[in-house]
Design a protein around this motif. Sequence first.
Motif, mmCIF file in Angstrom:
data_model
loop_
_atom_site.group_PDB
_atom_site.id
_atom_site.type_symbol
_atom_site.label_atom_id
_atom_site.label_comp_id
_atom_site.label_asym_id
_atom_site.label_seq_id
_atom_site.Cartn_x
_atom_site.Cartn_y
_atom_site.Cartn_z
ATOM 1 N N MET A 97 44.635 40.812 46.955
ATOM 2 C CA MET A 97 44.854 39.370 46.884
ATOM 3 C C MET A 97 43.771 38.632 47.667
ATOM 4 N N GLY A 98 43.309 39.216 48.752
ATOM 5 C CA GLY A 98 42.281 38.570 49.565
ATOM 6 C C GLY A 98 40.904 38.640 48.924
ATOM 7 N N THR A 99 40.604 39.783 48.276
ATOM 8 C CA THR A 99 39.274 39.930 47.687
ATOM 9 C C THR A 99 39.256 39.329 46.280
ATOM 10 N N MET A 100 39.964 39.989 45.350
ATOM 11 C CA MET A 100 39.917 39.544 43.960
ATOM 12 C C MET A 100 40.639 38.205 43.776
ATOM 13 N N GLY A 101 41.827 38.092 44.362
ATOM 14 C CA GLY A 101 42.621 36.879 44.148
ATOM 15 C C GLY A 101 42.262 35.772 45.123
ATOM 16 N N GLY A 102 41.324 36.024 46.026
ATOM 17 C CA GLY A 102 40.940 35.023 47.013
ATOM 18 C C GLY A 102 39.486 34.655 46.882
ATOM 19 N N SER A 103 38.645 35.418 47.581
ATOM 20 C CA SER A 103 37.223 35.065 47.630
ATOM 21 C C SER A 103 36.549 35.132 46.264
ATOM 22 N N SER A 104 36.796 36.210 45.513
ATOM 23 C CA SER A 104 36.145 36.337 44.206
ATOM 24 C C SER A 104 36.582 35.203 43.289
ATOM 25 N N LEU A 105 37.874 34.904 43.309
ATOM 26 C CA LEU A 105 38.409 33.834 42.473
ATOM 27 C C LEU A 105 37.719 32.523 42.820
ATOM 28 N N ASN A 106 37.588 32.285 44.099
ATOM 29 C CA ASN A 106 37.028 31.014 44.535
ATOM 30 C C ASN A 106 35.546 30.904 44.211
ATOM 31 N N ILE A 107 34.823 32.021 44.363
ATOM 32 C CA ILE A 107 33.380 31.959 44.161
ATOM 33 C C ILE A 107 33.026 31.885 42.676
ATOM 34 N N THR A 108 33.789 32.622 41.830
ATOM 35 C CA THR A 108 33.453 32.618 40.409
ATOM 36 C C THR A 108 34.204 31.529 39.646
ATOM 37 N N GLY A 109 35.331 31.100 40.168
ATOM 38 C CA GLY A 109 36.134 30.106 39.459
ATOM 39 C C GLY A 109 36.902 30.677 38.278
ATOM 40 N N GLN A 110 36.879 32.013 38.119
ATOM 41 C CA GLN A 110 37.586 32.636 36.992
ATOM 42 C C GLN A 110 39.031 32.912 37.397
ATOM 43 N N ALA A 111 39.817 31.846 37.533
ATOM 44 C CA ALA A 111 41.149 31.983 38.114
ATOM 45 C C ALA A 111 42.054 32.903 37.303
ATOM 46 N N ILE A 112 42.129 32.660 35.993
ATOM 47 C CA ILE A 112 43.079 33.425 35.183
ATOM 48 C C ILE A 112 42.722 34.908 35.195
ATOM 49 N N GLU A 113 41.436 35.224 35.003
ATOM 50 C CA GLU A 113 41.018 36.630 34.964
ATOM 51 C C GLU A 113 41.336 37.317 36.287
ATOM 52 N N CYS A 114 40.981 36.635 37.400
ATOM 53 C CA CYS A 114 41.191 37.253 38.717
ATOM 54 C C CYS A 114 42.675 37.515 38.960
ATOM 55 N N ILE A 115 43.508 36.529 38.616
ATOM 56 C CA ILE A 115 44.939 36.698 38.874
ATOM 57 C C ILE A 115 45.502 37.803 37.982
ATOM 58 N N VAL A 116 45.016 37.884 36.740
ATOM 59 C CA VAL A 116 45.468 38.964 35.851
ATOM 60 C C VAL A 116 45.106 40.317 36.455
ATOM 61 N N ILE A 117 43.862 40.439 36.964
ATOM 62 C CA ILE A 117 43.442 41.699 37.579
ATOM 63 C C ILE A 117 44.348 42.033 38.763
ATOM 64 N N VAL A 118 44.639 41.030 39.586
ATOM 65 C CA VAL A 118 45.498 41.255 40.754
ATOM 66 C C VAL A 118 46.885 41.717 40.315
ATOM 67 N N MET A 119 47.434 41.038 39.305
ATOM 68 C CA MET A 119 48.768 41.400 38.828
ATOM 69 C C MET A 119 48.800 42.832 38.310
ATOM 70 N N VAL A 120 47.805 43.157 37.478
ATOM 71 C CA VAL A 120 47.757 44.509 36.901
ATOM 72 C C VAL A 120 47.591 45.548 38.014
ATOM 73 N N SER A 121 46.767 45.228 39.020
ATOM 74 C CA SER A 121 46.545 46.184 40.108
ATOM 75 C C SER A 121 47.835 46.469 40.863
ATOM 76 N N TYR A 122 48.546 45.397 41.250
ATOM 77 C CA TYR A 122 49.804 45.606 41.969
ATOM 78 C C TYR A 122 50.801 46.351 41.100
ATOM 79 N N GLY A 123 50.860 45.964 39.823
ATOM 80 C CA GLY A 123 51.782 46.620 38.905
ATOM 81 C C GLY A 123 51.498 48.106 38.818
ATOM 82 N N PHE A 124 50.220 48.440 38.687
ATOM 83 C CA PHE A 124 49.780 49.827 38.569
ATOM 84 C C PHE A 124 50.177 50.621 39.822
ATOM 85 N N LEU A 125 49.860 50.067 41.002
ATOM 86 C CA LEU A 125 50.185 50.765 42.252
ATOM 87 C C LEU A 125 51.689 50.966 42.393
#
Lengths: 339, 377
Positions: B329-357
């Motif tokens: 959440m801090g890397t992909m859903g935080g800094s990466s999201l903010n720097i790239t502005g790709q909110a939906i993609e980043c949040i989807v990646i975060v969701m899938v990652s947590y789901g997978f784990l």
Amino acid sequence: MKKLIATAIIGAGVLSASASVYAADKLEEVKARGVMKCGIHPGKAGFATPDTKGNWTGLDAELCKAVAAAVFGDASKVEFITMNSRNRLTALVTDEIDMLARSTTFTATRDGLNGVDVTIPWFYDGQALMVKKELGVNSIEELDGATICTYPGTTSEKNINDYFESHNLSYSALIVEGSAESNAAYLANRCDAVTNDASALAANRQGMPDPSANIILPERISKEPLGAYVKQGNDAWRQVVTWTAMALIEAEEMGITQGNVDSKLTDSKPAVMRLLGTEGSLGENFGLDNKWAYNAIKAVGNYGEIFERNLGKGSTLNFDRGLNNLYTKGGLLYAYPFR
Amino acid sequence: MHSFLYNRKVRDTLIQLVFFAVICFGITYFALNAATNMRDAGLTSGFDFLFQRAGYDISYSLIHFDPKTSTHLIAWAAGMVNTVAFAVIAILLTTALALCLAIMRLSHNFLLSKVSLCLVEYVRNVPILVHISVWYTLSLMLPSVRQAFNFSDISFLSNRGLSVPSVEWNYGLMASFMLITLWIGLFFFVKKHVSTTGRCLVSVLLMTVMLTALVSFVFTPVMSFTLPKLVGFNFKYGWTLPPEFIMLIIAVSTYSAAHGAEVIRGSILAISKGQMEAGLALGVRHNIVMNKVIIPQALHSIIPPMTSIYINVLKAAALGSVVGFMDIMGTMGGSSLNITGQAIECIVIVMVSYGFLNLILAAIMGRFNKAMQLKGR
């Protein structure tokens, strides 16, 4: 089962209908609603702070009021909605707010990628670093290897990285989301320096036990033109926000203040008459009342007054006008001609 | 046709098909709607940004992360590793603490049981975010780097974390191979030994240590210690555990352990009193009856609710961003999201990652649950 299918079909129908409503320009929408929704900072000294009665003051908040005054002739017709740095641009795109005045930097990426448009810079800021006096550090060069606290969801994180990389300095970042935790971390020397826009650092320093024990280093490592954003594709609305801000700067250039604006209505200078709507049709061209600029100035005063009241001599922050002075006084403020 | 529709099997299948179709329709509709709206709003979408340079620093990463060269993908991986490391340690701690608290609570010693009661009730009824804030603030009260607690120049404790010497083992290939085979062999031996004799493991552990030492002696590995040293602003060299990581683990483990303790206590109390009485009547000591009779039976009903507690522990990693510990959440859903502005993609990646784990975690617990079930049920 039949009921379930029927519900599903009706539900889908309603959803698609609501999604495909043709969006008219935001200006018409705001006028029809009778109140303007403005996204602001939940609390930043000098820019957006609520008093005990829930009235918002500050450079950003007054811009919202000025726009409401220009549109409705009444500065109170604005609903302030606080935003965090992550959801602020999304809230514009999803129409949760009409304009965003939350110390947000104008950048090419945001303008190009996020479905939003910039208006005009409302405050020229720059990113700086704050350290404790006791460290004996006088420039960023001496911070090689330091730990630096940054805030999430801002451009400061990337700027600090770019700066340190280009100067061949090493550092380690600590991104603390909670502002209370972040302050505590800096005060406890968990990090050696904290970085943010100079205005934010100054505001932050005011809240510390001993403000004078901290110094803001002289270098500005980035350009941070802060200003209002609107949703992309609403040109009429963007013009209204842009030119309302311009009008407040123009008022300062002409020496029109909150106190003397009524007497200026009888002024016979063409430029003043055009601005205050006693001649020509500038306001009507924008789809507003011709008295739009008069209403805005009457509500909040000119740019200089707003600045001094919230950030300058009339406040605890004691900020220099610096870049935020008129171009005639060595600053960058320059209103386009009102003709 | 009429009878065909009224055939139960056919009808059930039909209902399920319709239901599935409605769900698929819903998902597709929302996805298309989002895509259309994003296109209209001038938002560019796609996952190309993952291969661009991240350009921000991660405060604590277990894998090598260099803001100069690493991509957003590596940043995501660093977040994943952080999440997993946090989850493994926190889950083990949660289990141990929960067991302690539950046993304390059940003990006949008035003081022990009341202390446990107070702890559980206090910890359980305070929001987890408050726990994290409190522990973090406590960690900040440690001395700053220059006044760090000094443990005879070997390790240091300050509010920048615990700095300990780093140890590097340089085994030859041969020795490593031998050690690994030795350990695998020992593992199976121990498993058999325990299941046949029920003996405790002390002797086996001793044997492991001795054999490892023997191999080490024969192959004389090159072992190097690097001591932490204060250079400029921070401790360099050595190995530093940041306070954010430690405090997040403590906060989340205590909080979850309080919930777990109640689960364990309930399951133990659900075992009929007769079992304990029978054990005591046979002259077996109280704690042996507990370990050999009661807890094995209580495990069946402990595991399922504990699984959901574990899943909550893993998800609590996301709260680390509040105090500066960066997980996904801090890397992909935080800094990466903010720097790239790709909110939906980043949040989807975060969701899938947590789901997978969490699915992996649930699968492990599921296997454990199967193994623990009463045979013959």
